[in-house]
Design a protein around this motif. Structure first.
Motif, PDB file in Angstrom:
ATOM      1  N   ASN A  94     -25.747  39.091  34.252  1.00 22.13           N
ATOM      2  CA  ASN A  94     -24.948  40.318  34.325  1.00 22.13           C
ATOM      3  C   ASN A  94     -23.595  40.129  34.984  1.00 22.13           C
ATOM      4  OD1 ASN A  94     -27.301  41.379  33.301  1.00 22.13           O
ATOM      5  ND2 ASN A  94     -27.836  42.558  35.114  1.00 22.13           N
ATOM      6  N   VAL A  95     -23.458  39.113  35.841  1.00 22.30           N
ATOM      7  CA  VAL A  95     -22.207  38.933  36.581  1.00 22.30           C
ATOM      8  C   VAL A  95     -21.579  37.566  36.332  1.00 22.30           C
ATOM      9  CG1 VAL A  95     -21.087  39.026  38.838  1.00 22.30           C
ATOM     10  CG2 VAL A  95     -23.078  40.460  38.401  1.00 22.30           C
ATOM     11  N   GLU A  96     -22.323  36.514  36.616  1.00 22.42           N
ATOM     12  CA  GLU A  96     -21.725  35.175  36.547  1.00 22.42           C
ATOM     13  C   GLU A  96     -21.254  34.822  35.144  1.00 22.42           C
ATOM     14  OE1 GLU A  96     -22.711  30.484  37.617  1.00 22.42           O
ATOM     15  OE2 GLU A  96     -24.252  32.028  37.923  1.00 22.42           O
ATOM     16  N   VAL A  97     -22.068  35.101  34.140  1.00 21.71           N
ATOM     17  CA  VAL A  97     -21.687  34.755  32.765  1.00 21.71           C
ATOM     18  C   VAL A  97     -20.394  35.449  32.325  1.00 21.71           C
ATOM     19  CG1 VAL A  97     -22.368  35.035  30.345  1.00 21.71           C
ATOM     20  CG2 VAL A  97     -23.946  33.993  31.977  1.00 21.71           C
ATOM     21  N   PRO A  98     -20.251  36.774  32.509  1.00 19.42           N
ATOM     22  CA  PRO A  98     -18.960  37.394  32.150  1.00 19.42           C
ATOM     23  C   PRO A  98     -17.772  36.799  32.905  1.00 19.42           C
ATOM     24  CG  PRO A  98     -20.640  39.075  32.417  1.00 19.42           C
ATOM     25  CD  PRO A  98     -21.245  37.799  32.898  1.00 19.42           C
ATOM     26  N   LEU A  99     -17.951  36.483  34.177  1.00 16.97           N
ATOM     27  CA  LEU A  99     -16.852  35.888  34.947  1.00 16.97           C
ATOM     28  C   LEU A  99     -16.497  34.505  34.414  1.00 16.97           C
ATOM     29  CD1 LEU A  99     -17.473  38.285  36.882  1.00 16.97           C
ATOM     30  CD2 LEU A  99     -17.109  36.705  38.789  1.00 16.97           C
ATOM     31  N   LEU A 100     -17.511  33.703  34.101  1.00 18.41           N
ATOM     32  CA  LEU A 100     -17.253  32.364  33.585  1.00 18.41           C
ATOM     33  C   LEU A 100     -16.555  32.399  32.225  1.00 18.41           C
ATOM     34  CD1 LEU A 100     -20.585  30.506  34.466  1.00 18.41           C
ATOM     35  CD2 LEU A 100     -18.338  30.102  35.471  1.00 18.41           C
ATOM     36  N   LEU A 101     -17.070  33.215  31.313  1.00 19.97           N
ATOM     37  CA  LEU A 101     -16.483  33.258  29.969  1.00 19.97           C
ATOM     38  C   LEU A 101     -15.063  33.796  30.005  1.00 19.97           C
ATOM     39  CD1 LEU A 101     -19.436  34.355  27.674  1.00 19.97           C
ATOM     40  CD2 LEU A 101     -18.770  32.099  28.482  1.00 19.97           C
ATOM     41  N   THR A 102     -14.835  34.799  30.829  1.00 13.34           N
ATOM     42  CA  THR A 102     -13.474  35.328  30.971  1.00 13.34           C
ATOM     43  C   THR A 102     -12.539  34.253  31.507  1.00 13.34           C
ATOM     44  OG1 THR A 102     -14.327  37.552  31.371  1.00 13.34           O
ATOM     45  CG2 THR A 102     -12.067  37.119  32.058  1.00 13.34           C
ATOM     46  N   ASN A 103     -13.006  33.508  32.482  1.00 15.49           N
ATOM     47  CA  ASN A 103     -12.213  32.414  33.036  1.00 15.49           C
ATOM     48  C   ASN A 103     -11.832  31.395  31.967  1.00 15.49           C
ATOM     49  OD1 ASN A 103     -12.709  29.383  34.339  1.00 15.49           O
ATOM     50  ND2 ASN A 103     -11.350  30.671  35.576  1.00 15.49           N
ATOM     51  N   LEU A 104     -12.755  31.121  31.049  1.00 10.66           N
ATOM     52  CA  LEU A 104     -12.515  30.116  30.020  1.00 10.66           C
ATOM     53  C   LEU A 104     -11.507  30.571  28.974  1.00 10.66           C
ATOM     54  CD1 LEU A 104     -16.138  28.776  29.392  1.00 10.66           C
ATOM     55  CD2 LEU A 104     -14.263  27.571  30.506  1.00 10.66           C
ATOM     56  N   VAL A 105     -11.518  31.863  28.618  1.00 11.73           N
ATOM     57  CA  VAL A 105     -10.679  32.318  27.503  1.00 11.73           C
ATOM     58  C   VAL A 105      -9.366  32.948  27.942  1.00 11.73           C
ATOM     59  CG1 VAL A 105     -12.770  32.753  26.150  1.00 11.73           C
ATOM     60  CG2 VAL A 105     -11.655  34.660  27.319  1.00 11.73           C
ATOM     61  N   LEU A 106      -9.246  33.308  29.212  1.00 10.95           N
ATOM     62  CA  LEU A 106      -8.147  34.172  29.634  1.00 10.95           C
ATOM     63  C   LEU A 106      -6.782  33.547  29.406  1.00 10.95           C
ATOM     64  CD1 LEU A 106      -7.615  36.944  30.858  1.00 10.95           C
ATOM     65  CD2 LEU A 106      -7.739  35.902  33.125  1.00 10.95           C
ATOM     66  N   ARG A 107      -6.615  32.299  29.783  1.00 12.36           N
ATOM     67  CA  ARG A 107      -5.290  31.677  29.669  1.00 12.36           C
ATOM     68  C   ARG A 107      -4.817  31.620  28.217  1.00 12.36           C
ATOM     69  NH1 ARG A 107      -4.629  26.540  33.175  1.00 12.36           N
ATOM     70  NH2 ARG A 107      -4.550  28.210  34.739  1.00 12.36           N
ATOM     71  N   ASN A 108      -5.704  31.173  27.325  1.00 13.75           N
ATOM     72  CA  ASN A 108      -5.325  31.091  25.912  1.00 13.75           C
ATOM     73  C   ASN A 108      -5.182  32.468  25.280  1.00 13.75           C
ATOM     74  OD1 ASN A 108      -5.313  28.290  25.979  1.00 13.75           O
ATOM     75  ND2 ASN A 108      -7.433  28.108  25.316  1.00 13.75           N
ATOM     76  N   MET A 109      -5.892  33.450  25.811  1.00 13.77           N
ATOM     77  CA  MET A 109      -5.842  34.793  25.262  1.00 13.77           C
ATOM     78  C   MET A 109      -4.489  35.461  25.475  1.00 13.77           C
ATOM     79  SD  MET A 109      -8.675  37.824  25.821  1.00 13.77           S
ATOM     80  CE  MET A 109      -9.983  37.172  24.794  1.00 13.77           C
ATOM     81  N   LYS A 110      -3.721  34.978  26.426  1.00 22.08           N
ATOM     82  CA  LYS A 110      -2.405  35.552  26.682  1.00 22.08           C
ATOM     83  C   LYS A 110      -1.504  35.441  25.448  1.00 22.08           C
ATOM     84  CE  LYS A 110      -2.404  34.621  31.654  1.00 22.08           C
ATOM     85  NZ  LYS A 110      -1.778  33.837  32.752  1.00 22.08           N
ATOM     86  N   SER A 111      -1.667  34.356  24.690  1.00 31.91           N
ATOM     87  CA  SER A 111      -0.791  34.136  23.537  1.00 31.91           C
ATOM     88  C   SER A 111      -1.045  35.125  22.415  1.00 31.91           C
ATOM     89  CB  SER A 111      -0.958  32.706  23.010  1.00 31.91           C
ATOM     90  OG  SER A 111      -2.284  32.489  22.555  1.00 31.91           O
ATOM     91  N   CYS A 112      -2.276  35.660  22.331  1.00 31.96           N
ATOM     92  CA  CYS A 112      -2.600  36.618  21.267  1.00 31.96           C
ATOM     93  C   CYS A 112      -2.782  38.026  21.806  1.00 31.96           C
ATOM     94  CB  CYS A 112      -3.840  36.171  20.503  1.00 31.96           C
ATOM     95  SG  CYS A 112      -5.358  36.151  21.490  1.00 31.96           S
ATOM     96  N   GLN A 113      -2.527  38.202  23.105  1.00 34.33           N
ATOM     97  CA  GLN A 113      -2.695  39.512  23.742  1.00 34.33           C
ATOM     98  C   GLN A 113      -4.048  40.113  23.359  1.00 34.33           C
ATOM     99  OE1 GLN A 113       0.907  41.717  22.663  1.00 34.33           O
ATOM    100  NE2 GLN A 113       1.933  40.910  24.486  1.00 34.33           N
ATOM    101  N   GLY A 114      -5.088  39.393  23.749  1.00 34.76           N
ATOM    102  CA  GLY A 114      -6.436  39.731  23.342  1.00 34.76           C
ATOM    103  C   GLY A 114      -7.070  40.844  24.160  1.00 34.76           C
ATOM    104  N   THR A 115      -8.339  41.074  23.865  1.00 35.69           N
ATOM    105  CA  THR A 115      -9.096  42.167  24.466  1.00 35.69           C
ATOM    106  C   THR A 115     -10.408  41.646  25.033  1.00 35.69           C
ATOM    107  OG1 THR A 115      -8.172  43.782  22.916  1.00 35.69           O
ATOM    108  CG2 THR A 115     -10.216  44.397  24.047  1.00 35.69           C
ATOM    109  N   ILE A 116     -10.701  42.031  26.271  1.00 41.73           N
ATOM    110  CA  ILE A 116     -11.967  41.704  26.919  1.00 41.73           C
ATOM    111  C   ILE A 116     -12.706  43.015  27.177  1.00 41.73           C
ATOM    112  CG2 ILE A 116     -13.075  40.725  28.966  1.00 41.73           C
ATOM    113  CD1 ILE A 116     -10.505  38.946  29.230  1.00 41.73           C
ATOM    114  N   ILE A 117     -13.921  43.112  26.680  1.00 38.05           N
ATOM    115  CA  ILE A 117     -14.724  44.323  26.862  1.00 38.05           C
ATOM    116  C   ILE A 117     -16.022  43.943  27.562  1.00 38.05           C
ATOM    117  CG2 ILE A 117     -15.913  46.243  25.738  1.00 38.05           C
ATOM    118  CD1 ILE A 117     -13.894  46.048  23.468  1.00 38.05           C
ATOM    119  N   ASN A 118     -16.264  44.577  28.698  1.00 41.49           N
ATOM    120  CA  ASN A 118     -17.483  44.331  29.464  1.00 41.49           C
ATOM    121  C   ASN A 118     -18.407  45.530  29.365  1.00 41.49           C
ATOM    122  OD1 ASN A 118     -16.744  41.739  30.505  1.00 41.49           O
ATOM    123  ND2 ASN A 118     -15.346  42.751  31.921  1.00 41.49           N
ATOM    124  N   ILE A 119     -19.636  45.286  28.929  1.00 37.97           N
ATOM    125  CA  ILE A 119     -20.627  46.356  28.833  1.00 37.97           C
ATOM    126  C   ILE A 119     -21.343  46.446  30.179  1.00 37.97           C
ATOM    127  CG2 ILE A 119     -22.576  47.320  27.581  1.00 37.97           C
ATOM    128  CD1 ILE A 119     -20.011  47.016  25.916  1.00 37.97           C
TER     129      ILE A 119
END
Length: 229
Positions: free
Chosen positions: A100-125
């Motif tokens: 519920n916590v660690e996995v979302p933080l880890l995955l966000t950490n992995l994609v965030l830098r590259n996501m800046k180039s496409c102005q992406g979206t992160i949705i947490n349930i």
């Protein structure tokens, strides 16, 4: 073609979200423990992974990013154990904190830098439990409060890069989340949400015009009623 990673995509809310994204023409990498009833389309890639194995999970996401630009990250996987806190065991607490916590933080950490180039979206349930006291669900509520807090702070950190961060907080939903509880949703449709209703809310959010965002959305059934099981 835009690409999404969805955790918990093998059933429930995660599977409904994957279907909505596919209908929007988005390629989906769905991560789940098992896919016994998978989605049949070339745009859907089911990936079996135990989220407790965070090393394997991170390797999988890095491999996806090596060939795809990630436009959407949907952290949907969740696990809940209920009852008096003293009756939980360390394994159950560890599982809830990890999934519920660690996995979302880890995955966000992995994609965030590259996501800046496409102005992406992160949705947490997350869950409505993030906003209230949760006797007989102290640990679960704490993990969801942590996830909602993370989302709110991340939006303020990343908004200047055009990244959208959204927290969805559903109430009782007809899924198998409550398989470990002695209760479930009420018997009538006005006492629970459907996974497709959460997914349709996400469809609305991702189609908002550029420059506008809903950062937090709480969704509830009209009535509050539980059934013992």
């Amino acid at each position: 073609m835009p690409t999404a990673i969805v955790t918990g995509a093998s059933s429930g809310i995660g599977k409904a979200i994957a279907n909505v994204l596919l209908d929007e023409g988005i390629e989906v990498y769905g991560i789940g423990r098992t896919f016994t009833d998978s989605i049949h389309t070339p745009l859907f890639h089911p990936i079996c992974c135990d989220l407790l194995d965070t090393t394997q999970l991170c390797t999988i996401v890095k491999e996806i990013q090596s060939v795809k630009s990630i436009n959407y990250l949907i952290n949907c996987a969740g696990v809940g154990y209920y009852g008096l806190h003293e009756e939980l065991n360390p394994a159950k607490i560890h599982e809830m904190v990890t999934v519920n916590v660690e996995v979302p933080l880890l995955l966000t950490n992995l994609v965030l830098r590259n996501m800046k180039s496409c102005q992406g979206t992160i949705i947490n349930i997350s869950s409505v439990t993030a906003q209230k006291s949760n006797p007989h669900g102290c640990a679960y509520g704490a993990t969801k409060a942590a996830l909602s807090s993370f989302s709110n702070s991340l939006f303020d950190e990343a908004r200047k890069y055009g990244i959208r961060v959204v927290t969805i907080q559903p109430d009782m939903t007809r899924t198998n989340l409550y398989r470990n509880a002695n209760f479930k949703e009420g018997p009538t449709p006005d006492t629970y949400l459907l996974p497709e209703e959460i997914a349709n809310a996400i469809k609305y959010i991702i189609n908002l015009r550029d420059g506008m965002i809903i950062t937090e959305l709480t969704i509830k059934p009209q009535r509050h009623q539980l059934t013992k099981q």
